[in-house]
Design a protein around this motif. Structure first.
Motif, PDB file in Angstrom:
ATOM      1  N   VAL A 139     -33.327   0.490  44.369  1.00 18.92           N
ATOM      2  CA  VAL A 139     -31.968   0.340  44.909  1.00 18.92           C
ATOM      3  C   VAL A 139     -31.992  -0.731  45.991  1.00 18.92           C
ATOM      4  CG1 VAL A 139     -30.061   1.499  46.091  1.00 18.92           C
ATOM      5  CG2 VAL A 139     -31.447   2.758  44.428  1.00 18.92           C
ATOM      6  N   LYS A 140     -31.250  -1.781  45.733  1.00 19.71           N
ATOM      7  CA  LYS A 140     -31.249  -2.897  46.694  1.00 19.71           C
ATOM      8  C   LYS A 140     -30.240  -2.632  47.808  1.00 19.71           C
ATOM      9  CE  LYS A 140     -29.981  -7.208  45.447  1.00 19.71           C
ATOM     10  NZ  LYS A 140     -30.079  -8.501  44.861  1.00 19.71           N
ATOM     11  N   SER A 141     -30.609  -2.998  49.001  1.00 25.24           N
ATOM     12  CA  SER A 141     -29.656  -2.926  50.108  1.00 25.24           C
ATOM     13  C   SER A 141     -29.918  -4.111  51.041  1.00 25.24           C
ATOM     14  CB  SER A 141     -29.795  -1.604  50.848  1.00 25.24           C
ATOM     15  OG  SER A 141     -28.821  -1.517  51.869  1.00 25.24           O
ATOM     16  N   TYR A 142     -29.067  -4.233  52.052  1.00 22.27           N
ATOM     17  CA  TYR A 142     -29.242  -5.307  53.036  1.00 22.27           C
ATOM     18  C   TYR A 142     -29.098  -4.708  54.424  1.00 22.27           C
ATOM     19  CZ  TYR A 142     -28.136  -8.325  49.046  1.00 22.27           C
ATOM     20  OH  TYR A 142     -28.126  -8.954  47.824  1.00 22.27           O
ATOM     21  N   LEU A 143     -29.797  -5.274  55.391  1.00 21.40           N
ATOM     22  CA  LEU A 143     -29.501  -4.933  56.783  1.00 21.40           C
ATOM     23  C   LEU A 143     -28.200  -5.648  57.096  1.00 21.40           C
ATOM     24  CD1 LEU A 143     -32.952  -5.397  58.554  1.00 21.40           C
ATOM     25  CD2 LEU A 143     -32.056  -3.404  57.356  1.00 21.40           C
ATOM     26  N   ARG A 144     -27.231  -4.941  57.634  1.00 24.55           N
ATOM     27  CA  ARG A 144     -25.911  -5.577  57.773  1.00 24.55           C
ATOM     28  C   ARG A 144     -25.966  -6.826  58.652  1.00 24.55           C
ATOM     29  NH1 ARG A 144     -23.412  -0.711  61.509  1.00 24.55           N
ATOM     30  NH2 ARG A 144     -24.533  -1.270  63.383  1.00 24.55           N
ATOM     31  N   PRO A 145     -25.318  -7.896  58.219  1.00 21.12           N
ATOM     32  CA  PRO A 145     -25.291  -9.119  59.027  1.00 21.12           C
ATOM     33  C   PRO A 145     -24.121  -9.142  60.014  1.00 21.12           C
ATOM     34  CG  PRO A 145     -24.360  -9.552  56.891  1.00 21.12           C
ATOM     35  CD  PRO A 145     -24.726  -8.098  56.886  1.00 21.12           C
ATOM     36  N   GLU A 146     -23.226  -8.153  59.930  1.00 20.05           N
ATOM     37  CA  GLU A 146     -22.132  -7.997  60.896  1.00 20.05           C
ATOM     38  C   GLU A 146     -21.737  -6.528  60.861  1.00 20.05           C
ATOM     39  OE1 GLU A 146     -18.629 -10.214  59.658  1.00 20.05           O
ATOM     40  OE2 GLU A 146     -18.338  -8.954  57.920  1.00 20.05           O
ATOM     41  N   THR A 147     -21.222  -6.023  61.969  1.00 22.15           N
ATOM     42  CA  THR A 147     -20.808  -4.606  61.968  1.00 22.15           C
ATOM     43  C   THR A 147     -19.454  -4.444  61.273  1.00 22.15           C
ATOM     44  OG1 THR A 147     -19.739  -4.795  64.129  1.00 22.15           O
ATOM     45  CG2 THR A 147     -22.049  -4.120  64.126  1.00 22.15           C
ATOM     46  N   ALA A 148     -18.736  -5.552  61.148  1.00 22.10           N
ATOM     47  CA  ALA A 148     -17.351  -5.527  60.652  1.00 22.10           C
ATOM     48  C   ALA A 148     -17.178  -4.785  59.325  1.00 22.10           C
ATOM     49  CB  ALA A 148     -16.857  -6.965  60.505  1.00 22.10           C
ATOM     50  N   GLN A 149     -18.116  -5.012  58.382  1.00 21.27           N
ATOM     51  CA  GLN A 149     -17.907  -4.395  57.054  1.00 21.27           C
ATOM     52  C   GLN A 149     -17.976  -2.876  57.115  1.00 21.27           C
ATOM     53  OE1 GLN A 149     -16.654  -6.075  54.567  1.00 21.27           O
ATOM     54  NE2 GLN A 149     -16.816  -7.945  55.773  1.00 21.27           N
ATOM     55  N   GLY A 150     -18.760  -2.338  58.062  1.00 12.27           N
ATOM     56  CA  GLY A 150     -18.792  -0.880  58.251  1.00 12.27           C
ATOM     57  C   GLY A 150     -17.407  -0.363  58.614  1.00 12.27           C
ATOM     58  N   ILE A 151     -16.661  -1.193  59.327  1.00 14.94           N
ATOM     59  CA  ILE A 151     -15.298  -0.815  59.704  1.00 14.94           C
ATOM     60  C   ILE A 151     -14.376  -0.872  58.487  1.00 14.94           C
ATOM     61  CG2 ILE A 151     -13.305  -1.454  61.110  1.00 14.94           C
ATOM     62  CD1 ILE A 151     -15.218  -2.425  63.279  1.00 14.94           C
ATOM     63  N   PHE A 152     -14.448  -1.963  57.732  1.00 19.67           N
ATOM     64  CA  PHE A 152     -13.539  -2.103  56.583  1.00 19.67           C
ATOM     65  C   PHE A 152     -13.734  -0.971  55.569  1.00 19.67           C
ATOM     66  CE2 PHE A 152     -13.686  -6.693  57.887  1.00 19.67           C
ATOM     67  CZ  PHE A 152     -12.388  -6.703  58.378  1.00 19.67           C
TER      68      PHE A 152
END
Ligand code: GAP
Length: 438
Positions: A139-152
């Motif tokens: 399962v591929k994932s990424y370390l988030r590059p901005e916190t913004a998407q967690g909000i959306f």
């Protein structure tokens, strides 16, 4: 070296010497683009975050807090456009020694500025750190590059659980990661950093009006940090330079020593790009239902602050050199609400048990009230003042023989309060000390 370069060097050295910022993994030669906060750096960083949260969330009725996971489903980043070219930087490598550069940061691509050899072709390099989740690693994932998407992706959760009225914002403070090609300039461009972000949801018709209101709030925030007006500039990002999601962006720039004006914080109008993309990709409706009329996808304004850049600006602004008692001194003129320690307490002499006992009593009382109080009994009082000045402690309280009533009876139960910025000293009753420092 110019005086301004020199100032930055002095600040970096102070940060290391006095426990604000250390190189990441230092004993193994470091890891480029990472820094560790020491005891005083954590304190300063936490104070900045607390003030930000207080101003942008707690003091308002229209803001909701969030703390989303750093690891997110890979589909989030496909929908937001981060897996594509929009979140890539152009990289070039020289043919002889393999030196890598961001192509858009070089004046020309004729030859490598380090070894003079020619460059290979410019390639796009995605800035996200990829990782595998689970024991199979499938399962591929990424370390988030901005916190913004967690909000959306939590927009619907907040709407369903909190029933906010438009316009409203969701705020988050947290780590973000970018595999920067050329991390540099202390905390300015790093690979792991903290962001303080707000997504402020509005109707399309009101975005301009709300943009102006938030812009004033950002200006107030910078004043609250003690940043002077002449060191802040608002830069209107030209259309051809806007991020893939933005229709208008203002960069709040700070005048960093040796570097000049560069981005401190960003303020973008992201339209309905993100919610719309997530609605399309997930099939989940990302809509707001007004009192009258049909549900719609709101538009969004995004103030985004990087803590490392804020902390650097605060330190630059606070770093002061003057002359006191015929000697040059350097100190941090930090606002009291940001200083790692609000006050330091010491006994005049550390080998006099009555002085130490009384000083411990005063220390305990202040610590209970303020928390961030230092005990300092190293060296003589002059040296303690210098040490506390250098880390920005606004007040030093000294318990002496007068406090015990041994020299002048009328001064019993009073202490010396010494002021960081002026070096002035006052006699204050212990009973009034808490109120005085407040
Ligand atoms: N959500 C929008 C966003 O992330 P950005 O302009 O890419 O926009 C926002 O970043 C802020 O984050 C910047 O103004 C800066 O303060 C900080 N920032 C971004 N990349 C950084 C890095 N590599 N190192 C330190 N801070 C960074």
């Amino acid at each position: 070296m110019s005086e301004k370069d020199n100032k930055m060097e002095k600040i970096v050295s102070l940060c290391k010497r006095r426990g604000f910022v250390f190189q990441g993994s230092e004993i193994y030669g470091g890891l480029k683009g990472t820094w560790d906060l020491g005891p005083l750096g954590v304190a300063l960083n936490n104070n900045i975050k607390r003030e930000w949260w207080n101003m942008f969330v707690e003091q308002r009725e229209d803001m909701y807090g969030l703390d989303a996971a750093i690891l997110m489903n890979e589909k989030v980043w496909e929908a937001s456009g981060h897996t594509g070219a929009g979140f890539s930087d152009p990289v070039v490598e020289c043919k002889k020694e393999g030196h890598r550069f961001r192509a858009d940061h070089l004046e020309n691509l004729d030859s490598c500025p380090t070894c003079g050899s020619i460059f290979g072709e410019v390639k796009n390099f995605n800035l996200m750190f990829e990782t595998q989740v689970g024991p199979e690693g499938d399962v591929k994932s990424y370390l988030r590059p901005e916190t913004a998407q967690g909000i959306f992706v939590n927009f619907k959760n907040i709407v369903d659980s909190m029933s906010p009225k438009l316009p409203f914002g969701i705020a988050q403070i947290g780590k973000a990661f970018r595999n920067e090609i050329a991390p540099r300039e202390f905390l300015f461009r790093v690979r792991e950093f903290e962001q303080m972000e707000i997504e402020y949801f509005v109707s399309e018709a009101e975005w301009k009006e709300e943009f102006e209101k938030l812009r004033l709030e950002i200006q107030k925030w910078h004043a609250h940090l003690g940043l002077s007006e002449e060191n802040i500039r608002e830069y209107e990002v030209p259309e051809n330079d806007l991020a893939h999601y933005s229709k208008r962006t203002i960069d709040f720039e700070y005048n960093y020593p040796g570097k000049g004006f560069d981005e401190l914080a960003g303020f973008a109008y992201r339209t309905d790009h993100d919610l719309k993309s997530h609605e399309e990709a997930s099939g989940v409706k990302m809509r707001y239902t007004p009192a009258e009329g049909a549900p719609f996808i709101p538009h969004v304004l995004e103030p985004s602050f990087g803590l490392g850049r804020v902390m650097t600006a605060v330190l630059v602004e606070a770093y002061t050199e003057d002359e006191m008692n015929g000697e040059v001194r350097s100190y941090l003129k930090l606002p009291a609400h940001l200083a790692p320690y609000r006050v330091a307490v010491s006994p005049l002499l550390k080998n006099k048990p009555q002085l130490v006992e009384k000083a411990r009593e005063v220390f305990g009382m202040l610590k209970k009230e303020f928390g961030n109080v230092a005990w300092d009994d190293n060296g003589n009082v002059g040296k303690r003042y210098r040490r506390q000045d250098e880390i920005g402690t606004p007040y030093c309280v000294v318990i002496d023989f007068d406090t015990l009533g041994e020299e002048q009876a009328e001064l019993k139960d009073t202490v010396t309060v010494r002021h960081r910025d002026t070096g002035e000293q006052e006699r204050i009753a212990i009973a009034e000390l808490k109120e005085y420092i407040k």
